[in-house]
Scaffold this active site. Structure first.
Site, short mmCIF file in Angstrom:
data_model
loop_
_atom_site.label_atom_id
_atom_site.label_comp_id
_atom_site.label_asym_id
_atom_site.label_seq_id
_atom_site.Cartn_x
_atom_site.Cartn_y
_atom_site.Cartn_z
N CYS A 1 0.83 -1.21 0.00
CA CYS A 1 0.00 0.00 0.00
C CYS A 1 0.86 1.26 0.00
O CYS A 1 0.58 2.22 -0.71
CB CYS A 1 -0.92 -0.01 1.20
SG CYS A 1 -0.11 -0.40 2.76
N HIS B 1 -2.26 5.45 6.48
CA HIS B 1 -0.85 5.88 6.58
C HIS B 1 -0.78 7.33 6.09
O HIS B 1 -1.56 7.74 5.23
CB HIS B 1 0.04 5.08 5.63
CG HIS B 1 0.05 3.60 5.84
ND1 HIS B 1 0.33 3.01 7.04
CD2 HIS B 1 -0.15 2.58 4.97
CE1 HIS B 1 0.31 1.69 6.90
NE2 HIS B 1 0.01 1.40 5.65
P1 NAD Z 1 -5.18 -11.03 6.33
O1 NAD Z 1 -4.56 -11.68 7.49
O2 NAD Z 1 -6.30 -10.07 6.55
O3 NAD Z 1 -5.73 -12.15 5.33
C1 NAD Z 1 -4.96 -13.25 4.94
C2 NAD Z 1 -5.88 -14.42 4.63
O4 NAD Z 1 -5.09 -15.51 4.14
C3 NAD Z 1 -6.63 -14.90 5.85
O5 NAD Z 1 -7.97 -15.17 5.47
C4 NAD Z 1 -5.87 -16.18 6.22
O6 NAD Z 1 -6.69 -17.13 6.88
C5 NAD Z 1 -5.44 -16.69 4.86
N1 NAD Z 1 -4.28 -17.61 4.90
C6 NAD Z 1 -3.54 -18.01 5.95
N2 NAD Z 1 -2.58 -18.85 5.55
C7 NAD Z 1 -2.68 -18.97 4.21
C8 NAD Z 1 -1.96 -19.72 3.24
N3 NAD Z 1 -0.91 -20.48 3.52
N4 NAD Z 1 -2.35 -19.59 1.93
C9 NAD Z 1 -3.40 -18.82 1.59
N5 NAD Z 1 -4.12 -18.11 2.49
C10 NAD Z 1 -3.77 -18.19 3.79
O7 NAD Z 1 -3.99 -10.36 5.52
P2 NAD Z 1 -4.09 -9.14 4.53
O8 NAD Z 1 -4.03 -7.88 5.29
O9 NAD Z 1 -5.24 -9.35 3.59
O10 NAD Z 1 -2.71 -9.25 3.76
C11 NAD Z 1 -2.55 -10.09 2.64
C12 NAD Z 1 -1.33 -9.62 1.85
O11 NAD Z 1 -1.58 -8.30 1.38
C13 NAD Z 1 -0.03 -9.53 2.65
O12 NAD Z 1 1.04 -9.80 1.77
C14 NAD Z 1 0.01 -8.08 3.08
O13 NAD Z 1 1.30 -7.63 3.37
C15 NAD Z 1 -0.55 -7.43 1.84
N6 NAD Z 1 -1.14 -6.10 2.04
C16 NAD Z 1 -1.90 -5.84 3.14
C17 NAD Z 1 -2.42 -4.57 3.31
C18 NAD Z 1 -3.25 -4.23 4.50
O14 NAD Z 1 -3.30 -3.08 4.91
N7 NAD Z 1 -3.95 -5.14 5.11
C19 NAD Z 1 -2.20 -3.59 2.33
C20 NAD Z 1 -1.47 -3.91 1.18
C21 NAD Z 1 -0.93 -5.17 1.05
#
Ligand code: NAD
Length: 346
Positions: A144, A223
């Site tokens: 992000c 942020h």
């Molecule tokens: P999250 O924890 O909200 O969601 C992750 C999901 O993946 C959950 O439903 C979890 O149960 C599932 N999961 C767990 N183990 C897994 C596996 N081995 N394979 C597939 N799925 C699995 O996380 P998020 O915030 O959605 O983040 C996901 C990605 O996006 C990360 O790389 C994070 O850095 C990135 N990201 C997050 C944000 C944010 O603000 N949340 C912003 C930009 C990028």
């Protein structure tokens, strides 16, 4: 036109949002989303009509879904068999295991910014390098923060031909739905200096020289970036010309904070809720017009990033890129955004 069959592996904060954004498009469709086990997140998939799969192939894990009343169609390998491309939205640093599964299934893949650039060797933002990623096997859609920096710095770089940037990332401590992280009553400097955020921009636009510091603060909603950019001699720009450039840039909102009484991230988020996208999302980067100032060759500005949603439309464009859809980035961005607006009746 046959639609691109998209799988979402990890239906959490990012996954559920990407699923909606894909569902909004007329050239792609959701063929399934995964959950690790039964939880309230499954209800959203059911409500949306997205086929539900288990993140893992073990029969006992799949069986747990039906024990809780959910119709799980199988494990990840079943989903991979019906997908053209998978958007990996698993928690950061799980990518290496998942990458091997995608490659052996022969599907294209997108990862998120929680993974390192080295995982795919290719990082992506719509405005920086869409064309370079046409038809590739897979990309990492950057974080992000990197997406936010890229949105305002890439057009500035394209105009000036060189840029030296220092920025301070004032980061939200945790997402609203995440109770396990802090700080809750402290300001936490990231002691790895420079932080990874600035240099990560160089994975999509290596020509921009950029470094960053980061601090985590006790907020969940956005942020904020405080940016200082040195423009080359003879750039010929003024503060007004830079503002006009950003006003023409897709997915950037420029607003006067004082006139509109939007002087904090809380008010930016309130405005986002008024816009009416689901979850109160703001896909655009918010730049305070009255916080932009060019002094000599040095540009100062602030911008705010809705961390849970600015990367969502980029994922849609990245799907088109890896699938080799021959569309320039501006056309893809316009198509993505118009479809999302229509989806939510905005
Ligand atoms: P999250 O924890 O909200 O969601 C992750 C999901 O993946 C959950 O439903 C979890 O149960 C599932 N999961 C767990 N183990 C897994 C596996 N081995 N394979 C597939 N799925 C699995 O996380 P998020 O915030 O959605 O983040 C996901 C990605 O996006 C990360 O790389 C994070 O850095 C990135 N990201 C997050 C944000 C944010 O603000 N949340 C912003 C930009 C990028």
């Amino acid at each position: 036109m046959t639609s691109i069959k998209v799988a979402i592996n990890g239906f959490g904060t990012i996954g559920k949002r990407v699923a909606d954004a894909v569902d909004a498009q007329d050239d792609m469709e959701i063929v399934g989303v995964t959950k690790t086990g039964p939880s309230f997140g499954c209800d959203l998939a059911v409500k949306k009509g997205f086929p539900l799969y288990c993140t893992f192939d073990e029969p006992d894990r799949i069986a747990r879904f039906s024990e809780q009343g959910y119709n799980c169609l199988g494990g990840l390998s079943y989903l991979m068999a019906v997908a053209d491309v998978v958007v990996d939205c698993s928690p950061g640093k799980m990518g290496a295991d998942n990458l091997a599964k995608y490659q052996s299934a022969g599907v294209k893949y997108l990862f998120q910014g929680g993974e390192k650039h080295e995982l795919t060797g290719r990082s992506y933002t719509s405005s920086a390098n869409h064309k370079e990623n046409l038809g590739v096997e897979g990309v990492r859609v950057v974080s992000c923060n990197t997406t936010g920096l890229s949105r305002t710095l890439v057009p500035l770089y394209e105009y000036c031909g060189s840029l030296k940037v220092e920025c301070t990332m004032i980061r939200r401590a945790a997402d609203p739905g995440d109770s396990s992280k802090g700080p809750i009553n402290a300001i936490k400097p990231v002691l790895k200096v420079p932080s990874h955020h600035g240099p990560d921009v160089m994975t999509v636009k290596p020509e921009i020289e950029i470094n960053s510091l980061a601090v985590a603060v006790p907020t969940t909603i956005m942020h904020l970036h405080a940016i200082i950019a040195d423009l080359p001699e003879g750039h010929g720009l003024t503060t007004d010309a830079i503002l006009a450039m950003w006003e023409e840039t897709p997915r950037v909102i420029v607003m006067n904070g004082s006139d509109n009484r939007i002087t904090t991230t809380a008010e930016v988020m309130e405005m986002a809720r008024d816009i009416g996208r689901k979850w109160g999302d703001l896909h655009e980067i918010f730049v305070w017009e009255d916080g932009v100032s060019l002094v000599g060759n040095r540009l100062y500005y602030f911008q705010a990033i809705h961390q849970e949603s600015d990367v969502i439309p980029e994922n849609v464009d990245a799907i088109r890129a890896v699938m080799g859809i021959d569309m320039d980035w501006r056309t893809s961005v316009a198509k993505t955004d118009a479809a999302i607006s229509a989806y939510y009746n905005l």
